[in-house]
Each structure stands twice: as C-alpha cells, then as structure tokens.
Design a protein around this motif. Sequence first.
Motif, PDB file in Angstrom:
ATOM      1  N   PHE A 209     -24.922 -11.433 -18.565  1.00 33.16           N
ATOM      2  CA  PHE A 209     -23.999 -10.453 -18.006  1.00 33.16           C
ATOM      3  C   PHE A 209     -23.981  -9.152 -18.793  1.00 33.16           C
ATOM      4  O   PHE A 209     -23.432  -8.159 -18.338  1.00 33.16           O
ATOM      5  CB  PHE A 209     -22.600 -11.049 -17.871  1.00 33.16           C
ATOM      6  N   LEU A 210     -24.602  -9.140 -19.962  1.00 35.53           N
ATOM      7  CA  LEU A 210     -24.762  -7.890 -20.708  1.00 35.53           C
ATOM      8  C   LEU A 210     -25.745  -6.963 -19.995  1.00 35.53           C
ATOM      9  O   LEU A 210     -25.757  -5.766 -20.242  1.00 35.53           O
ATOM     10  CB  LEU A 210     -25.222  -8.167 -22.138  1.00 35.53           C
ATOM     11  N   LEU A 211     -26.549  -7.518 -19.115  1.00 39.25           N
ATOM     12  CA  LEU A 211     -27.506  -6.715 -18.345  1.00 39.25           C
ATOM     13  C   LEU A 211     -26.869  -6.042 -17.132  1.00 39.25           C
ATOM     14  O   LEU A 211     -27.510  -5.245 -16.462  1.00 39.25           O
ATOM     15  CB  LEU A 211     -28.661  -7.603 -17.869  1.00 39.25           C
ATOM     16  N   TYR A 212     -25.615  -6.362 -16.842  1.00 43.65           N
ATOM     17  CA  TYR A 212     -24.971  -5.827 -15.636  1.00 43.65           C
ATOM     18  C   TYR A 212     -24.957  -4.297 -15.573  1.00 43.65           C
ATOM     19  O   TYR A 212     -25.232  -3.740 -14.506  1.00 43.65           O
ATOM     20  CB  TYR A 212     -23.555  -6.378 -15.483  1.00 43.65           C
ATOM     21  N   PRO A 213     -24.672  -3.570 -16.663  1.00 41.91           N
ATOM     22  CA  PRO A 213     -24.695  -2.103 -16.537  1.00 41.91           C
ATOM     23  C   PRO A 213     -26.060  -1.566 -16.113  1.00 41.91           C
ATOM     24  O   PRO A 213     -26.144  -0.676 -15.256  1.00 41.91           O
ATOM     25  CB  PRO A 213     -24.329  -1.616 -17.939  1.00 41.91           C
ATOM     26  N   LEU A 214     -27.129  -2.105 -16.661  1.00 42.06           N
ATOM     27  CA  LEU A 214     -28.467  -1.666 -16.280  1.00 42.06           C
ATOM     28  C   LEU A 214     -28.756  -2.021 -14.826  1.00 42.06           C
ATOM     29  O   LEU A 214     -29.283  -1.203 -14.065  1.00 42.06           O
ATOM     30  CB  LEU A 214     -29.503  -2.305 -17.214  1.00 42.06           C
ATOM     31  N   LEU A 215     -28.387  -3.221 -14.432  1.00 41.38           N
ATOM     32  CA  LEU A 215     -28.597  -3.666 -13.063  1.00 41.38           C
ATOM     33  C   LEU A 215     -27.766  -2.824 -12.089  1.00 41.38           C
ATOM     34  O   LEU A 215     -28.250  -2.416 -11.038  1.00 41.38           O
ATOM     35  CB  LEU A 215     -28.230  -5.140 -12.933  1.00 41.38           C
TER      36      LEU A 215
ATOM     37  N   TRP B 109     -26.719   0.232 -12.507  1.00 45.55           N
ATOM     38  CA  TRP B 109     -27.303   1.580 -12.429  1.00 45.55           C
ATOM     39  C   TRP B 109     -28.477   1.586 -11.447  1.00 45.55           C
ATOM     40  O   TRP B 109     -28.576   2.464 -10.594  1.00 45.55           O
ATOM     41  CB  TRP B 109     -27.749   2.027 -13.819  1.00 45.55           C
ATOM     42  N   GLY B 110     -29.360   0.591 -11.557  1.00 46.29           N
ATOM     43  CA  GLY B 110     -30.501   0.517 -10.653  1.00 46.29           C
ATOM     44  C   GLY B 110     -30.084   0.293  -9.213  1.00 46.29           C
ATOM     45  O   GLY B 110     -30.633   0.903  -8.288  1.00 46.29           O
ATOM     46  N   LEU B 111     -29.090  -0.563  -9.007  1.00 42.52           N
ATOM     47  CA  LEU B 111     -28.637  -0.840  -7.644  1.00 42.52           C
ATOM     48  C   LEU B 111     -27.864   0.335  -7.053  1.00 42.52           C
ATOM     49  O   LEU B 111     -27.911   0.555  -5.838  1.00 42.52           O
ATOM     50  CB  LEU B 111     -27.806  -2.116  -7.607  1.00 42.52           C
ATOM     51  N   HIS B 112     -27.157   1.104  -7.893  1.00 44.49           N
ATOM     52  CA  HIS B 112     -26.492   2.311  -7.383  1.00 44.49           C
ATOM     53  C   HIS B 112     -27.546   3.303  -6.894  1.00 44.49           C
ATOM     54  O   HIS B 112     -27.339   3.960  -5.870  1.00 44.49           O
ATOM     55  CB  HIS B 112     -25.617   2.954  -8.458  1.00 44.49           C
ATOM     56  N   SER B 113     -28.648   3.431  -7.613  1.00 42.78           N
ATOM     57  CA  SER B 113     -29.733   4.315  -7.169  1.00 42.78           C
ATOM     58  C   SER B 113     -30.307   3.829  -5.843  1.00 42.78           C
ATOM     59  O   SER B 113     -30.570   4.625  -4.942  1.00 42.78           O
ATOM     60  CB  SER B 113     -30.837   4.355  -8.224  1.00 42.78           C
ATOM     61  N   LEU B 114     -30.481   2.523  -5.712  1.00 47.16           N
ATOM     62  CA  LEU B 114     -30.990   1.962  -4.466  1.00 47.16           C
ATOM     63  C   LEU B 114     -29.973   2.121  -3.346  1.00 47.16           C
ATOM     64  O   LEU B 114     -30.332   2.409  -2.207  1.00 47.16           O
ATOM     65  CB  LEU B 114     -31.323   0.477  -4.672  1.00 47.16           C
ATOM     66  N   ARG B 115     -28.702   1.974  -3.659  1.00 50.33           N
ATOM     67  CA  ARG B 115     -27.649   2.072  -2.645  1.00 50.33           C
ATOM     68  C   ARG B 115     -27.624   3.476  -2.036  1.00 50.33           C
ATOM     69  O   ARG B 115     -27.402   3.658  -0.847  1.00 50.33           O
ATOM     70  CB  ARG B 115     -26.292   1.756  -3.268  1.00 50.33           C
ATOM     71  N   ARG B 116     -27.872   4.491  -2.865  1.00 48.51           N
ATOM     72  CA  ARG B 116     -27.896   5.853  -2.339  1.00 48.51           C
ATOM     73  C   ARG B 116     -29.074   6.057  -1.387  1.00 48.51           C
ATOM     74  O   ARG B 116     -29.016   6.890  -0.496  1.00 48.51           O
ATOM     75  CB  ARG B 116     -27.974   6.841  -3.497  1.00 48.51           C
ATOM     76  N   ALA B 117     -30.149   5.306  -1.602  1.00 46.98           N
ATOM     77  CA  ALA B 117     -31.331   5.442  -0.756  1.00 46.98           C
ATOM     78  C   ALA B 117     -31.171   4.724   0.581  1.00 46.98           C
ATOM     79  O   ALA B 117     -31.855   5.053   1.551  1.00 46.98           O
ATOM     80  CB  ALA B 117     -32.565   4.911  -1.483  1.00 46.98           C
ATOM     81  N   VAL B 118     -30.283   3.724   0.648  1.00 43.01           N
ATOM     82  CA  VAL B 118     -30.071   2.959   1.884  1.00 43.01           C
ATOM     83  C   VAL B 118     -29.089   3.724   2.766  1.00 43.01           C
ATOM     84  O   VAL B 118     -27.985   4.035   2.332  1.00 43.01           O
ATOM     85  CB  VAL B 118     -29.510   1.543   1.555  1.00 43.01           C
ATOM     86  N   PRO B 119     -29.493   4.075   3.982  1.00 43.01           N
ATOM     87  CA  PRO B 119     -28.577   4.817   4.857  1.00 43.01           C
ATOM     88  C   PRO B 119     -27.344   3.993   5.220  1.00 43.01           C
ATOM     89  O   PRO B 119     -27.432   2.783   5.392  1.00 43.01           O
ATOM     90  CB  PRO B 119     -29.413   5.132   6.096  1.00 43.01           C
ATOM     91  N   ALA B 120     -26.220   4.675   5.351  1.00 41.33           N
ATOM     92  CA  ALA B 120     -24.955   3.996   5.670  1.00 41.33           C
ATOM     93  C   ALA B 120     -24.838   3.645   7.117  1.00 41.33           C
ATOM     94  O   ALA B 120     -25.454   4.108   7.983  1.00 41.33           O
ATOM     95  CB  ALA B 120     -23.776   4.875   5.268  1.00 41.33           C
TER      96      ALA B 120
END
Length: 144
Positions: A125-131, A133-144
């Motif tokens: 769970f220490l990896l959650y911030p990195l994960l 961050w990556g998923l937020h970048s992907l979320r912006r790429a996925v159209p709403a």
Amino acid sequence: MLLAYVPWPLGWMHQALMPLPFMVLAFWILYRPDLFTMRWTFFSGILFDLLAGHGFGLMTMGYMLADFFLRSRRESLAHLPFLQQWLAVTLAGLATTLFAALMARLFMGISVNLLMSGFGVLPGFLLYPLLAWGLHSLRRAVPA
C-alpha cells in the motif's frame, strides 16, 4: 493484476505487490464508478482467485464487500485529502485481505496466520501514491 504473480528475485516483492489489484479496483470505484461497475469487481475477484490458486470465491467475496463499502462512501471518500484517502483505501484493503484469510481458515481449513497476512500486504500500500498518480493520468485520457 498479473504483476502480483510474476516471479520476482526478491521474495518480499510478491507479497508487496498483492494489493495492486485492490488498489486499482478502489481507485476506479472512487473516481469512475460509471466505467467500473460491480460486474468488473466480481470479474476481478474471480480472476484473482483463479490466479492465486487458493479458495475459489474468497477474494471475490472480499472484493464485493469492499466494493459495496467504497461505493456507499464514495462521495465522502473521493473528496478527502489524499493522505486520508490513502489511509481509507489501505484500511479497506487490509480488511479485505483479513476477511479472505479468515474465510480460508474457517471454511477450507487452511492454516493462515492472520497477523502475518495483514502485515504482509501493508508494504504494497506504500505504492498507492505512485499508482494513483498513474491512474489519474489515465483517467484524464478516458473520455467521460
């Protein structure tokens, strides 16, 4: 999900990567529940059970309970400061892991050290911030 089952040269890496599927699940439930419905949670749990090779349906039940909890608290959790959200996801993941370990112990007679099961996944769970961050970048790429 497959990263958790890749053979790693360091023994602790396997245990540390076990929470990755749950963290991805929690992220998508909190931020895009319209794309990640309960059927994807069920499918993820079944896939995790098949890959792990332990009791079929144990992590599926845990994932479905965590999904219910996260969806019912989604509005308040999604707007928390990041550190509080990280703590909530970690506690939900720890509860899911302990639930699955307890069910394995009760229903399958598998001798599981509950304390070690819980503490073993905490480094992941220490990896959650990195994960996140990556998923937020992907979320912006996925159209709403």
